[in-house]
Write an enzyme that holds these catalytic residues in place. Structure first.
Site, PDB file in Angstrom:
ATOM      1  N   ASP A   1       1.008  -1.048  -0.052  1.00 44.78           N
ATOM      2  CA  ASP A   1       0.082   0.198  -0.076  1.00 44.78           C
ATOM      3  C   ASP A   1       0.964   1.264  -0.125  1.00 44.78           C
ATOM      4  OD1 ASP A   1      -2.144   1.610   0.065  1.00 44.78           O
ATOM      5  OD2 ASP A   1      -3.077   0.541   1.474  1.00 44.78           O
TER       6      ASP A   1
HETATM    7  C1  NOJ Z   1      -3.845   3.942  -0.262  1.00 45.64           C
HETATM    8  C2  NOJ Z   1      -4.944   3.137   0.188  1.00 45.64           C
HETATM    9  O1  NOJ Z   1      -5.055   2.424   1.213  1.00 45.64           O
HETATM   10  C3  NOJ Z   1      -5.290   2.096  -1.117  1.00 45.64           C
HETATM   11  O2  NOJ Z   1      -6.522   1.526  -0.877  1.00 45.64           O
HETATM   12  C4  NOJ Z   1      -5.104   2.817  -2.573  1.00 45.64           C
HETATM   13  O3  NOJ Z   1      -5.278   1.833  -3.425  1.00 45.64           O
HETATM   14  C5  NOJ Z   1      -3.594   3.387  -2.370  1.00 45.64           C
HETATM   15  N1  NOJ Z   1      -3.665   4.503  -1.326  1.00 45.64           N
HETATM   16  C6  NOJ Z   1      -3.458   4.203  -3.774  1.00 45.64           C
HETATM   17  O4  NOJ Z   1      -4.136   5.160  -3.699  1.00 45.64           O
END
Ligand code: NOJ
Length: 731
Positions: free
Chosen positions: A290
């Site tokens: 993430d």
């Molecule tokens: C953080 C989020 O937790 C995730 O769900 C998302 O896909 C990513 N950022 C990318 O934006």
């Protein structure tokens, strides 16, 4: 001219393929099996080239096609991936051209983006989609998102989120399919199918990403990014199923989670990533971290610096570094220092390349140029978005059948959500535009405006303490026969990093209801939210209540259809609505307790206000008894169960039958009810339909232990549909 272009492109492709064959460059030869191409390419790569494939930067966040020279300088030609914030295929193509033409081996980049509930044609949030209990429709909607995204230059979506979530205070509850593991599995699989189709190289499909592997929904106190307490047993019986099913359905990629599992963050957890995902489930695509999650291993207290964080994440099985700058800075050194084996780097690169080959990026690295009109908001797609919005809406209450509005000729439409557009899009609305949204008020005018006099007042803002608009609302209400009161949450109140301490609406909105109640006019409450709400006070003041969620751009049409009776509501809750926030955690499939007659709250009811699967209709359904092909069975037998449902009302409707099982005695204490199957069918007024559940004993009666092993024990099982129950004895 267009045909000529396509023709020349084909000739060029054919020539490239011929010359690739002639040079014996296997990885460039589309006629070779993907695995051979992957092997060939990796064998040609330097360590530095390999490592760059494992990194993801952003593109188009603060830049656009006009400053492309600057952008290109920031992105190495050998980079593996970018998150593509823009929607202009041209910007993508210029960056891709650099990758194809300026890197030594010409490896295309993969362009990812958060396409969560639609790209431009924004449809309802996932929590709402699950209330439709129509997985085929969810699949279609995801195919719409895939078409718009791929044609805009996105190859890969960071969706679906299949995190079982039982705490409405957690803002991300809106992004998943509710509180049930099986429902998350079914809708997760539907969306993977919609995104990927049978062939990801299709120019209208994208690669899916199951996230956030695993247990993120257990965030303590509903606060984002915090600790999660998950026992091995709960990990397996609650959180893993949607991932296991998603992997079986062919999800190309997964995203690791921020949270920890028994003290080890998901980003550094080799048990879930390597032992289970790669070794046991044989997933051969890749895992992306993430955003910033590798860096965060430092603040989570398991790595002293970015280098150690990278070492932990990489060796645990995270192949792509999303916005951490850990792999690009440290992985080469880690290999040279002997801390990371080269074979592990090769395996990681192969996983990334495999997905790129499957997406057809080597053959078709560029996105065709189309106009926005050619790719966005196509009429057939709007229909899908509208139907999904209609089927997601849940009729919570309808005293004296006040709805649908067939008799009234003078209707007041009041509340901060009535003319709002932006907030109906919900969080993560990608390239959704508020101008594309039909507001509730406009939808009502279009649907009822010719027959009904509609008057409007804002009443109050979403929050704050300004009551100065109450008087106008009361005066509008006084001149009407019924009040449609449109309340709810702003879009930023749910989604990532949007936790709330209470599920109640702000006091000003509740005060507006109290004020309007004094008029004596019936109140129909329309609630738009990204989470279950605390409605015990409002329920007493309203005659009818509809949870409309965040329905997307077709909000107005969908809501007006339900209010007018053109559409019979068929949504049923995918998550429990507690009586009050203090009941959390509350969910239907809690484990059995020692004293069911005790352990109640002294000050509030112990049961929720609205249970999981609650949802009313404008017609009446009568359920027959459950009929079983046999009630005494042994392992290996087939078992099928039928129930007949009759529509005894006056309106056609769609009804979902939910099949639960209950295993009262097991080696491991099991939940009081477990959803195992559901089906939605149209039942015309006066007609009956039979619903069937073909039981797979291991899958449906069996359970899983804390290591993920399924077992099936002899004994009595109960199959439950609403208030009907049948006992099945398994020898
Ligand atoms: C953080 C989020 O937790 C995730 O769900 C998302 O896909 C990513 N950022 C990318 O934006």
């Amino acid at each position: 001219m267009r045909n000529f272009k396509v023709f020349s492109a084909c000739i060029l492709l054919a020539l490239t393929a011929i010359s690739a064959k002639a040079d014996n460059v296997i990885y460039k030869d589309a006629s070779q099996p993907i695995e051979k191409r992957v092997e060939d390419l990796v064998a040609r790569m330097t360590l530095e080239e390999k490592v760059l494939q494992l990194n993801q930067y952003t593109l188009g966040r603060n830049d656009n096609v006009n400053n492309v020279a600057e952008i290109l300088k920031k992105l190495p030609a050998e980079l593996g991936s970018v998150i593509y914030f823009n929607s202009d295929p041209d910007l993508r193509n210029q960056v891709q051209r650099q990758a194809m033409e300026k890197s030594r081996l010409g490896i295309p980049m993969i362009f990812g983006y958060d396409v969560i509930h639609g790209y431009r044609t924004v449809y309802p949030i996932s929590l709402a989609q699950a209330c439709s209990w129509n997985s085929g429709l969810v699949e279609q909607a995801c195919a719409v998102a895939a078409q718009e995204a791929r044609m805009s230059g996105v190859d890969w979506t960071f969706s679906p989120m299949v995190d079982v979530a039982r705490d409405g205070r957690w803002g991300r509850v809106s992004e998943g399919y509710g509180e049930d593991p099986y429902a998350n599995a079914v809708f997760g699989v539907a969306s993977i199918k919609g995104y990927q189709g049978n062939d990801m190289s299709d120019s209208q499909r994208v690669a899916a990403c199951l996230k956030h592997y695993v247990g993120y929904g257990a965030s303590e106190g509903g606060r984002d990014y915090v600790y999660t307490e998950i026992s091995p047993q709960t990990l397996w019986d609650t959180y893993m199923l949607p991932y296991e099913e998603g992997v079986k359905a062919g999800a190309a990629t997964l995203m690791s989670c921020f949270n920890d599992i028994s003290g080890t963050p998901g980003t550094a957890n080799s048990y879930i990533l390597r032992e289970i995902l790669k070794n046991r489930w044989k997933h051969d695509g890749f895992v992306v971290s993430d955003w910033g999650a590798i860096q965060q291993l430092r603040s989570q207290g398991v790595a002293k610096d970015l280098k150690e964080a990278g070492l932990k994440a990489f060796t645990a099985g995270v192949e792509m570094d999303m916005m951490n700058n850990s792999y690009d800075k440290h992985l080469v050194d880690l290999v040279n220092e002997g801390k990371v084996p080269m074979a592990m780097v090769d395996d990681a690169v192969k996983r990334v390349l495999r997905v790129k080959f499957r997406l057809g990026l080597f053959e078709k690295p560029y996105t065709s140029t189309t106009t926005e009109k050619e790719r966005f908001l196509l009429p057939a797609n709007l229909k899908i978005a509208q139907q999904l919005a209609e089927e997601s809406i849940v009729l919570l209450k309808n005293d004296n059948n006040i709805l649908p509005l067939t008799k009234q000729s003078n209707v007041a439409v009041i509340g901060p959500m009535a003319k709002d557009k932006l907030n109906l899009l919900g969080s993560w609305s990608a390239h959704g535009k508020q101008d594309d949204v039909t507001s509730i008020y406009d939808g009502l005018v279009a649907e009822l405006g010719k027959k009904v006099k509609l008057s409007y007042a804002e009443g109050c803002e979403f929050d704050g303490d300004n009551t100065s608009k109450f008087a106008e609302a009361v005066s509008v209400a006084n001149k009407s026969e019924v009040i449609i009161l449109c309340l709810g949450e702003k879009k930023g109140w749910s989604g990532e990093n949007a936790s709330r301490s209470t599920l109640a609406l702000p006091k000003i909105q509740e005060d507006l209801v109290l004020e309007l109640k004094k008029t004596g006019k019936p109140i129909v409450l329309l609630l738009s939210s990204g989470r279950p709400l605390e409605l015990n006070r409002l329920e007493k003041l309203s005659d009818a209540m509809l949870e409309i969620w965040q329905p997307g751009i077709m909000s107005g049409q969908a809501v007006a259809g339900i209010l007018s009776g053109r559409v019979n509501p068929s949504g049923k809750l995918s998550i429990t609505f507690p009586y009050s926030t203090g009941q959390i955690p509350i969910y239907y499939n809690m484990r059995q307790s020692g004293r069911t007659h005790q352990g109640k709250y002294q000050d509030i009811p112990t049961t929720p206000l609205y249970e999981f699967t609650h949802g009313l209709s404008y017609t009446n359904y009568e359920y027959g008894d459950i009929k079983a092909s046999a009630t005494k069975i042994k392992r290996g037998d087939k078992l099928s169960l039928d129930i007949t449902v009759s529509n005894s009302g006056k309106m056609d409707g769609k009804e979902t039958v939910h099949w639960f099982i209950y295993d009262p005695v097991s080696t491991i204490s099991r939940p009081v009810k477990e959803l195992k199957h559901f089906e939605k069918q149209l039942i015309k007024a006066g007609e009956s339909k039979t619903f069937r559940f073909e039981v797979d004993l291991e899958r449906d009666f069996g359970f899983v232990d804390g290591t993920g092993k399924r077992f099936l024990e002899s004994g009595d099982y109960y199959v439950i549909v609403k208030d009907k129950k049948i006992k099945i004895e398994l020898d």
